[in-house]
Design an enzyme around this catalytic site. Structure first.
Site, PDB file in Angstrom:
ATOM      1  N   GLU A   8       0.830  -1.216   0.000  1.00 35.74           N
ATOM      2  CA  GLU A   8       0.000   0.000   0.000  1.00 35.74           C
ATOM      3  C   GLU A   8       0.859   1.259   0.000  1.00 35.74           C
ATOM      4  OE1 GLU A   8      -1.613   1.643   3.562  1.00 35.74           O
ATOM      5  OE2 GLU A   8      -1.061  -0.110   4.763  1.00 35.74           O
TER       6      GLU A   8
ATOM      7  N   LYS B 152      -5.346  10.803   1.117  1.00 36.40           N
ATOM      8  CA  LYS B 152      -5.517   9.432   1.617  1.00 36.40           C
ATOM      9  C   LYS B 152      -6.809   8.901   0.994  1.00 36.40           C
ATOM     10  CE  LYS B 152      -6.669   7.137   5.957  1.00 36.40           C
ATOM     11  NZ  LYS B 152      -6.956   7.392   7.367  1.00 36.40           N
TER      12      LYS B 152
ATOM     13  N   ASP C 206     -17.049   5.123  14.054  1.00 39.43           N
ATOM     14  CA  ASP C 206     -15.826   5.160  13.244  1.00 39.43           C
ATOM     15  C   ASP C 206     -15.240   3.755  13.103  1.00 39.43           C
ATOM     16  OD1 ASP C 206     -13.487   5.669  11.930  1.00 39.43           O
ATOM     17  OD2 ASP C 206     -12.805   7.266  13.272  1.00 39.43           O
TER      18      ASP C 206
ATOM     19  N   ALA D 176     -13.053   1.384   6.646  1.00 37.57           N
ATOM     20  CA  ALA D 176     -13.552   0.681   5.456  1.00 37.57           C
ATOM     21  C   ALA D 176     -12.693  -0.549   5.131  1.00 37.57           C
ATOM     22  CB  ALA D 176     -13.586   1.633   4.265  1.00 37.57           C
ATOM     23  N   ASP D 177     -11.524  -0.650   5.754  1.00 34.80           N
ATOM     24  CA  ASP D 177     -10.681  -1.841   5.549  1.00 34.80           C
ATOM     25  C   ASP D 177     -11.443  -3.120   5.905  1.00 34.80           C
ATOM     26  OD1 ASP D 177      -8.641  -0.028   5.030  1.00 34.80           O
ATOM     27  OD2 ASP D 177      -7.468  -0.513   6.825  1.00 34.80           O
TER      28      ASP D 177
ATOM     29  N   LYS E 281      -3.076  -1.830  15.790  1.00 37.56           N
ATOM     30  CA  LYS E 281      -2.573  -1.014  16.902  1.00 37.56           C
ATOM     31  C   LYS E 281      -3.662  -0.845  17.931  1.00 37.56           C
ATOM     32  CE  LYS E 281       0.760   2.076  14.852  1.00 37.56           C
ATOM     33  NZ  LYS E 281       0.585   2.052  13.406  1.00 37.56           N
TER      34      LYS E 281
HETATM   35  N1  PSU Z   1      -2.624   1.561  10.752  1.00 41.83           N
HETATM   36  C1  PSU Z   1      -1.287   1.602  10.842  1.00 41.83           C
HETATM   37  N2  PSU Z   1      -0.565   2.177   9.856  1.00 41.83           N
HETATM   38  C2  PSU Z   1      -1.161   2.713   8.753  1.00 41.83           C
HETATM   39  C3  PSU Z   1      -2.589   2.654   8.664  1.00 41.83           C
HETATM   40  C4  PSU Z   1      -3.269   2.068   9.675  1.00 41.83           C
HETATM   41  O1  PSU Z   1      -0.736   1.121  11.814  1.00 41.83           O
HETATM   42  O2  PSU Z   1      -0.468   3.254   7.875  1.00 41.83           O
HETATM   43  C5  PSU Z   1      -3.259   3.196   7.445  1.00 41.83           C
HETATM   44  C6  PSU Z   1      -3.570   2.034   6.469  1.00 41.83           C
HETATM   45  O3  PSU Z   1      -3.443   2.519   5.151  1.00 41.83           O
HETATM   46  C7  PSU Z   1      -5.019   1.748   6.771  1.00 41.83           C
HETATM   47  C8  PSU Z   1      -5.543   3.114   7.048  1.00 41.83           C
HETATM   48  O4  PSU Z   1      -5.704   1.134   5.702  1.00 41.83           O
HETATM   49  O5  PSU Z   1      -4.515   3.756   7.800  1.00 41.83           O
HETATM   50  C9  PSU Z   1      -6.841   3.075   7.827  1.00 41.83           C
HETATM   51  O6  PSU Z   1      -7.364   4.350   7.887  1.00 41.83           O
HETATM   52  P1  PSU Z   1      -8.873   4.564   8.391  1.00 41.83           P
HETATM   53  O7  PSU Z   1      -8.836   4.189   9.840  1.00 41.83           O
HETATM   54  O8  PSU Z   1      -9.116   6.026   8.190  1.00 41.83           O
HETATM   55  O9  PSU Z   1      -9.727   3.699   7.548  1.00 41.83           O
HETATM   56 MN    MN Z   2     -12.465   6.201  10.071  1.00 38.72          MN
END
Ligand code: PSU
Ligand code: MN
Length: 303
Positions: free
Chosen positions: A25, A86, A138, A141-142, A159
């Site tokens: 990614e 992003k 919150d 979308a992953d 994390k």
């Molecule tokens: N968690 C990490 N490092 C990252 C991300 C998440 O420890 O770089 C990044 C990844 O690209 C993940 C995204 O898909 O953040 C998730 O963001 P959101 O919570 O806004 O969906």
């Molecule tokens: Mn989010």
């Protein structure tokens, strides 16, 4: 043929020949690590994948194309991250139409990897259910992407900026297998244990490949998580990290950080608060995941 998809010739030839390819990614580069460490990381991780006998495919959105594989100049652009957004699933059509540069999250990288025919993807940590999601809703979308898109994602768990228990519950509801690489413990990124278990432990990369084949050969759609714990020598003390993460989360609430800005804010704050120590661990665990993903891709290509 998808007119927006632009696959580097080397990667396309590997895919046509059934050779192993590993997706990477770009949000981890543009919004997860500072420059220039991200550039050094981005080059090295590709080299590690090659050393394991697979072809790396870093994914991003540039010049109105879904790019699978970046040249040196494009990699540099993603790492400098000037004006690079992003991009999660909902953002893709807007970035394509406007020809804006976008870093792909886990969700979007899976989506584009599947379009290209790549089955294995290495990252650091995936997004998940945030702490307090019962009121903020919150949820990254992953997790939906893992439910629907047929790519195996190698990650060091999540994390503890997230609610790990709720993330695992959500994945169960969505039918996503969570498999531990030589462990029964679901890892917490910087730490080898989170206090939660995986669904099943795998003893080898070959076993992971056989699970992937079984799922997809019988027509089930969707991905899976291969949870690969950080190597012992780079793991951080969990009480120390939880204290740092508590502080970063508290600051995000106090400063009213919301939506897609939350994860990058927390990641940057954690690096600052640990004086860069967490970045070194982050880089090492991502290398470890890239090696694991490469071995899985090699095993899968032989089945
Ligand atoms: N968690 C990490 N490092 C990252 C991300 C998440 O420890 O770089 C990044 C990844 O690209 C993940 C995204 O898909 O953040 C998730 O963001 P959101 O919570 O806004 O969906
Ligand atoms: Mn989010």
């Amino acid at each position: 043929m998808n007119p927006y998809l632009s696959v580097l010739p080397e990667i396309q030839s590997a895919l046509d020949a059934g050779k192993p390819v590993v997706a990477l990614e770009s949000t981890i580069l543009s919004h997860g690590m500072p420059y220039p460490q991200n550039l050094e990381f981005g080059r090295k991780v590709e080299q590690l994948i090659r050393e394991e006998g697979a072809v790396p495919a870093t994914i991003a959105i540039l010049d109105g194309k879904l790019k699978v594989g970046l040249n040196e100049e494009e990699l540099e652009r993603m790492c400098r991250a000037e004006g690079v957004g992003k991009v999660s699933r909902r953002d893709v059509p807007v970035y394509l139409a406007a020809k804006k540069p976008g870093a792909t999250t886990v969700a979007t990288t899976m989506l584009i990897a599947e379009m290209a025919g790549i089955r294995v993807f290495a990252t650091g940590g995936i997004g998940g259910v945030h702490r307090g999601a019962e009121t903020t809703m919150d949820i990254s979308a992953d997790l939906q992407e893992l439910a629907h898109t047929s790519v195996a994602v190698v990650s060091a768990g999540v994390k503890s900026i997230l609610d790990i228990g709720l993330t695992l519950e959500y994945l169960e509801t969505m039918g996503v297998p969570v498999l531990g690489m030589r462990t029964n413990d679901f890892p917490a990124f910087y730490c080898r244990k989170s206090g939660f278990s995986v669904d099943y432990a795998l003893n080898s990369e070959e076993e992971a490949a056989r699970v992937m084949k079984a799922k997809w050969d019988c027509g089930m759609k969707g991905g899976m998580i291969i949870a690969n714990p950080i190597p012992e020598e780079y793991a951080m003390d969990s009480d120390y990290m939880n204290g740092i993460i508590e502080q970063a989360v508290r600051e995000s609430v106090e400063q009213g950080i919301k939506g897609k800005k939350i994860t990058p804010f927390l990641l940057a704050r954690i690096v600052e608060l640990t004086g860069g120590e967490s970045l070194a661990s982050n880089i090492q665990l991502a290398f470890h995941n890239a090696r694991c993903a490469s071995r899985i891709a090699v095993a899968y290509s032989k089945l």
